[in-house]
Write an enzyme that holds these catalytic residues in place. Structure first.
Site, PDB file in Angstrom:
ATOM      1  CG  ASP A 297      -1.833   1.013   1.215  1.00  0.00           C
ATOM      2  OD1 ASP A 297      -2.100   1.673   0.001  1.00  0.00           O
ATOM      3  OD2 ASP A 297      -2.545   1.342   2.185  1.00  0.00           O
ATOM      4  CD  GLU A 331      -5.403   6.422  -0.494  1.00  0.00           C
ATOM      5  OE1 GLU A 331      -6.466   5.616  -0.646  1.00  0.00           O
ATOM      6  OE2 GLU A 331      -4.670   5.796   0.194  1.00  0.00           O
ATOM      7  CD  GLU A 332      -2.531   5.113   2.753  1.00  0.00           C
ATOM      8  OE1 GLU A 332      -3.557   5.134   3.358  1.00  0.00           O
ATOM      9  OE2 GLU A 332      -2.141   4.091   2.228  1.00  0.00           O
ATOM     10  CG  ASP A 359      -4.531   2.227  -3.150  1.00  0.00           C
ATOM     11  OD1 ASP A 359      -3.613   1.648  -2.380  1.00  0.00           O
ATOM     12  OD2 ASP A 359      -5.219   3.094  -2.722  1.00  0.00           O
ATOM     13  CG  HIS A 429      -3.117   1.665   6.783  1.00  0.00           C
ATOM     14  ND1 HIS A 429      -4.231   2.048   6.863  1.00  0.00           N
ATOM     15  CD2 HIS A 429      -2.801   1.435   5.340  1.00  0.00           C
ATOM     16  CE1 HIS A 429      -4.574   2.594   5.855  1.00  0.00           C
ATOM     17  NE2 HIS A 429      -3.943   2.554   4.735  1.00  0.00           N
TER      18      HIS A 429
END
Lengths: 473, 473
Positions: A297, A331-332, A359, A429
């Site tokens: 990711d 993006e996060e 993604d 994550h």
């Protein structure tokens, strides 16, 4: 007359089948070439090795994110594209600070450490940390039931697990992510002093998983610290609370939010030879969280998107339409890159006919999901047969990707690569999202699958866009 | 009259669609229950944890293999099947002995260690090891070209890699495995003193992968030691040979072949209520190589097969036909268990209508391949639609599994579970085949997929077998 009509129909059908099947064979051979090149001489894995192992995690606003911008721009420049440029965008800068610490105290002096990580965007705890009794809930809706009386002064523990019975793990994620995103803002309204969330992980293990959260409109003075704990610790804590309600949890977060800083989307383009104003985008996001190295990711999506343009060059394609790789920033925790890209596209009145995002991890590709109207979706699914030799079967309607979302509207078709989703949330994550969990072949198959779709979109255009007009020159 | 016929046809079609769709809904709900139970409350992962972490590798004839027999028998007995028994079978006993050792010597005194493992069935090297110059070949067919003159006294190094462009990695394996299986027997005929083989692994890493080999009819006195080296070392050695032909390789193997010993297939059965003489088998193999812990090969297939019977009991099925789980012994180096099972079945004149094997790893299931005649295959593919909600699309014709192969013949349909194959050879027959590489959900999805197929075979029978006869009682 009837017989003549039938005969005519028969003849036209045959001609059209022949034409179709010749085209079919041509496309089929082209796809085979793409897959061969990706599997025999791919670049994606080497790029990801550098991005993950030489650069590492790439949180927006960090020096690593800037190194990733510079590295990918340099690598795109080597591909001989028609242009490569950086698109400036201001991004948030949130910094975790020293590693978090937490423990459960069942009786004074009897403690057990808990694996914890601050959620992205959380405020720090007070200097001495936060210590309070814990109220376990199964979701935001429970807060109203307990009311201020039972929430005030407590740490709210959101413990609704991801549903294991859902085959698509992203659906299970979607059913729980509100706890992480809005849990703190909601609990603060009832007087909670902090929030801990069960990690969004289907597996029982010791990795806490971060991710973005928001305080919404909550004034700064009322914001409370929010963190995720590992699934094993969530199980432990929940079990303990069943036999002892008055245990206390201590946690210490050291995060800090800084002023926005300048960063960039990285963009490369092969300009179309016939319809240069029709733009096809393929992309992933360059930023990652600051745990692990962001291989799945979304390092995977970044290098696969770069590989699409490399492979198109490699097979000697002179595309009719303009094909852009866009490596989105942030993006996060902000989506600033995706928003900026769409904003600039709108300002320039650019015509995006198609955008594809990867993604969802670098696992074996299973297909795509599309945001498209009926005619467009019918056109695209007519290509499905071409992908079956590569065990790509899923051509579904559904979400595409966060970064390309802001391009939604008009006749633009949005698509998301859909890799096998079973392992994704084991990594997502967390410190467990590292290069060693990438399988080279799976990554390459994804890149080849994406390249194949972009090749077909370029060749046939997309319905709803005038595809048969004369070349411009 | 015509109109009446048409009307009749229309009515019958409608009725048959309704009947079909009611059945379809019933089956569809049943599959959903199976998947829910497997994912929410599965046993396969716990069983595999024990098999891999408490027992470990289970080479035929070893005490671990015997522990695995006892453990799985005990666990099957807990399921409340109609019968559980052990089927005696004599198996070969090959023992690796002390860990192998190898190095390359480019100049006297200048050496580099090589990751090596004896092939299963290989003789040991002489006490002092074997040291000789190396002849790299791309396959057995090269030997004739070089002739005795160039082969004699050398160590033959088979280095044809698995083809990366094949999507099905088992096909790539099939294209190389002759080097491992017959390489030593063939090289010995030309006077080679030993054989080393590039590991059958698509990845470049440091794990040597073992596997069975055979000397064929070669007299004992002419047998030469054979081992596999890691892919990284194969690349290194090949590179070195390009610049220096006279380097020497030293290797030492300590293996020994003992007398055959008694072992067992482990079998459990739910006896059919209507057609007990129609037998449906589901199985995997209990033995493994002695490297790693055999989690993917084939602990996964063992626990998935056990889970099939547990899930069928759990959903309250009283099967019409007899459903047997068979945990075969000695697939890896002899196939004695599979042969014994078929031999006994033949002696007893048993009617096996269907056999399903899982022996391709515990990865996300993609479908099945079938050995079946046209009518049978058409019947089975009519069920394909029921599997699509679980992203199971592949219903192909092709091989099934080694252990059930001896049941081939007559109207028996053979089937193999087809998991995603991309990662399989990263683990296969090496120290890298361990429990940590099993994903719980993927394993469970495989078990649910197998259970669903067995449920349908039991319900509808298999074409070619009289399916509509009256119950016997």
């Amino acid at each position: 007359m009837k017989i003549v009509s039938l005969l005519f129909l028969f003849i036209s059908c045959s001609f059209s089948s022949i034409a179709q099947s010749t085209k079919g064979i041509e496309d089929s051979l082209k796809l085979r070439t793409v897959f061969d090149m990706a599997l025999l001489n791919g670049q994606a894995y080497n790029w990801l090795d550098h991005l993950s192992n030489e650069i590492g995690p790439r949180l927006s606003g960090s020096s690593n994110a800037q190194r990733a911008v510079e590295y990918t721009k340099k690598e795109l420049e080597k591909l001989g594209l028609d242009s490569v440029w950086l698109q400036p965008v201001m991004v948030p800068k949130w910094v975790r600070g020293a590693k978090e610490y937490a423990y459960v105290e069942s009786t004074p002096g009897s403690t057990r450490d808990i694996n914890i990580t601050a959620l992205g965007g959380s405020v720090a705890t007070p200097n001495g940390g936060t210590k309070a009794e814990v109220l376990e809930v199964q979701g935001i809706e429970d807060l109203e039931r307990y009311g201020e009386e039972q929430v005030k002064g407590k740490i709210v523990f959101y413990n609704r697990p991801m549903r294991a019975d859902l085959i698509n793990t992203f659906e299970a994620y979607g059913g729980c992510v509100d706890q992480r995103y809005s849990g703190a803002a909601e609990a603060a309204k009832y007087g909670a002093v902090g929030v801990i969330v069960r990690s969004l992980n289907l597996r029982l293990d010791d990795f806490p998983h971060t991710g973005t959260m928001s305080y919404g409109e909550l004034p700064v003075s009322q914001r409370i610290p929010a963190a995720a704990i590992s699934t094993n610790d969530a199980e432990y804590l929940s079990g303990l609370l069943k036999i002892q309600k008055d245990i206390k949890l201590y946690f210490k977060l050291n995060s800090e939010q800084f002023q926005d800083v300048l960063s960039y989307n990285v963009i490369g383009e092969i300009t179309g030879s016939e319809f240069p104003e029709e733009i096809i985008v393929v992309g992933g996001h360059l930023d990652s969280w600051d745990l692990g190295d962001g291989s799945h990711d979304d390092g995977a999506g970044v290098v696969q998107s770069m590989e699409v343009l490399r492979l198109l060059k490699e097979i000697g394609l002179k595309p009719k339409r303009s094909i852009r790789v866009v490596l989105f920033m942030n993006e996060e925790n902000g989506l600033r890159g995706g928003n900026k890209y769409a904003e600039v596209a709108k300002e320039k009145n650019e015509n995006h006919i198609f955008a594809l995002e990867s993604d969802a991890g670098g696992f074996t590709p299973r297909g795509f999901s599309f945001e498209a109207d009926d005619a467009q979706f019918a056109q695209i699914t007519s290509w499905n047969e071409l992908f079956k030799p590569y065990l790509i079967h899923q051509f579904d309607r559904g979400g595409s990707g966060a970064d390309i979302g802001p391009l939604r509207g008009g006749t633009t078709v949005l698509a998301g690569l859909r890799p096998d989703s079973q392992r994704y949330f084991d990594h997502h994550h967390s410190d467990n999202d590292t290069f060693e969990h990438i399988n080279k072949r799976e990554l390459e198959l994804g890149a080849a699958t994406m390249t194949s779709l972009i090749y077909l979109v370029d060749k046939y255009g997309i319905k709803g866009i005038p595809v048969d007009r004369e070349p411009k020159f």
